[in-house]
Design a protein around this motif. Structure first.
Motif, short mmCIF file in Angstrom:
data_model
loop_
_atom_site.label_atom_id
_atom_site.label_comp_id
_atom_site.label_asym_id
_atom_site.label_seq_id
_atom_site.Cartn_x
_atom_site.Cartn_y
_atom_site.Cartn_z
N THR A 10 9.11 -20.29 1.01
CA THR A 10 10.11 -19.32 1.41
C THR A 10 9.87 -18.12 0.51
N TRP A 11 9.58 -16.97 1.13
CA TRP A 11 9.18 -15.77 0.39
C TRP A 11 10.11 -14.64 0.79
N SER A 12 10.93 -14.19 -0.15
CA SER A 12 11.89 -13.11 0.12
C SER A 12 11.52 -11.88 -0.68
N PHE A 57 7.01 -20.14 5.73
CA PHE A 57 5.74 -20.55 6.33
C PHE A 57 5.22 -21.81 5.67
N VAL A 58 4.34 -22.48 6.39
CA VAL A 58 3.67 -23.68 5.91
C VAL A 58 2.18 -23.38 5.93
N ILE A 59 1.50 -23.67 4.84
CA ILE A 59 0.07 -23.42 4.75
C ILE A 59 -0.64 -24.11 5.92
N GLY A 60 -1.48 -23.34 6.62
CA GLY A 60 -2.27 -23.88 7.71
C GLY A 60 -1.58 -23.93 9.06
N LYS A 61 -0.30 -23.53 9.13
CA LYS A 61 0.44 -23.54 10.40
C LYS A 61 0.87 -22.13 10.76
N GLU A 62 0.75 -21.79 12.04
CA GLU A 62 1.17 -20.47 12.49
C GLU A 62 2.68 -20.32 12.33
N SER A 63 3.09 -19.18 11.80
CA SER A 63 4.51 -18.90 11.57
C SER A 63 4.82 -17.49 12.04
N GLU A 64 6.08 -17.27 12.41
CA GLU A 64 6.51 -15.91 12.72
C GLU A 64 6.94 -15.27 11.41
N MET A 65 6.46 -14.05 11.18
CA MET A 65 6.78 -13.33 9.94
C MET A 65 7.21 -11.92 10.26
N GLU A 66 8.07 -11.39 9.39
CA GLU A 66 8.51 -10.01 9.52
C GLU A 66 7.77 -9.18 8.48
N LEU A 67 7.27 -8.02 8.90
CA LEU A 67 6.55 -7.12 8.00
C LEU A 67 7.48 -6.04 7.47
N VAL A 68 6.96 -5.22 6.56
CA VAL A 68 7.74 -4.17 5.92
C VAL A 68 8.31 -3.17 6.94
N ASP A 69 7.63 -2.99 8.06
CA ASP A 69 8.11 -2.05 9.09
C ASP A 69 9.02 -2.72 10.11
N SER A 70 9.48 -3.94 9.79
CA SER A 70 10.39 -4.75 10.62
C SER A 70 9.73 -5.36 11.85
N ALA A 72 1.31 -15.32 12.23
CA ALA A 72 0.17 -15.39 11.32
C ALA A 72 0.10 -16.78 10.71
N THR A 73 -1.07 -17.10 10.22
CA THR A 73 -1.28 -18.38 9.54
C THR A 73 -1.73 -18.09 8.12
N MET A 74 -0.96 -18.58 7.17
CA MET A 74 -1.33 -18.44 5.76
C MET A 74 -2.20 -19.62 5.37
N LYS A 75 -3.19 -19.33 4.52
CA LYS A 75 -4.10 -20.36 4.02
C LYS A 75 -4.08 -20.32 2.50
N MET A 76 -4.55 -21.38 1.89
CA MET A 76 -4.71 -21.43 0.44
C MET A 76 -6.21 -21.54 0.19
N GLY A 136 -3.84 -14.34 4.03
CA GLY A 136 -3.35 -14.16 5.39
C GLY A 136 -4.06 -13.01 6.08
N ALA A 137 -4.45 -13.23 7.33
CA ALA A 137 -5.04 -12.17 8.15
C ALA A 137 -3.98 -11.74 9.14
N PHE A 138 -3.40 -10.57 8.91
CA PHE A 138 -2.36 -10.04 9.77
C PHE A 138 -3.01 -9.12 10.80
N PRO A 139 -2.28 -8.74 11.85
CA PRO A 139 -2.90 -7.94 12.91
C PRO A 139 -3.61 -6.67 12.44
N ASN A 140 -3.07 -5.98 11.42
CA ASN A 140 -3.73 -4.74 11.01
C ASN A 140 -4.11 -4.67 9.53
N PHE A 141 -4.02 -5.81 8.82
CA PHE A 141 -4.49 -5.82 7.43
C PHE A 141 -4.73 -7.26 6.95
#
Length: 128
Positions: free
Chosen positions: A49-51, A64-77, A82-86, A93-98
């Motif tokens: 849980t990252w706030s 999010f859970v490592i290795g599982k796709e999660s819905e995330m909110e970005l700084v621009d709302s 995305a899927t976070m990896k360790m 994380g590879a996000f749509p534009n960064f």
């Protein structure tokens, strides 16, 4: 190493260039330039849980859970999937534009985001 803790931004590199590249409007870039953002991170194994808490009480919380796709909110709302990896102790994380990485180095939270040839680095000191 666990990411759990509370961290306050102490320095940033390439803030303006990166925020322009990801499409933030000039007024939002100006407003956020000197924010002392606080990250509160809870890690339980592969679950996070990252706030991000902004001055004035606005916050963004992503779970999010490592290795599982999660819905995330970005700084621009914007909400994205995305899927976070360790990888080697770093969150990646590879996000749509960064591309994003986070690691604990020297007791500090080091976040690096890259779009094209622009890299934004944020270093936060541990508060708790």
């Amino acid at each position: 190493m666990s990411f759990s803790g509370k961290y306050e931004v102490e320095s940033e590199e390439n803030y303006d260039n990166f925020m322009k590249r990801i499409g933030l409007p000039a007024d939002a870039i100006e407003k956020g330039r000197h924010f002392k953002i606080v990250n509160e991170v809870t890690q339980n194994g592969d679950e996070f849980t990252w706030s991000q808490i902004y001055p004035g009480g606005k916050s963004i919380t992503n779970k999010f859970v490592i290795g599982k796709e999660s819905e995330m909110e970005l700084v621009d709302s914007k909400k994205i999937k995305a899927t976070m990896k360790m990888e080697g102790g770093k969150l990646v994380g590879a996000f749509p534009n960064f591309h994003y990485t986070a690691e604990i180095a020297g007791g500090k939270l080091v976040e690096t985001s890259t779009v094209g040839d622009v890299t934004f680095k944020r270093i936060s000191k541990r508060l708790a």
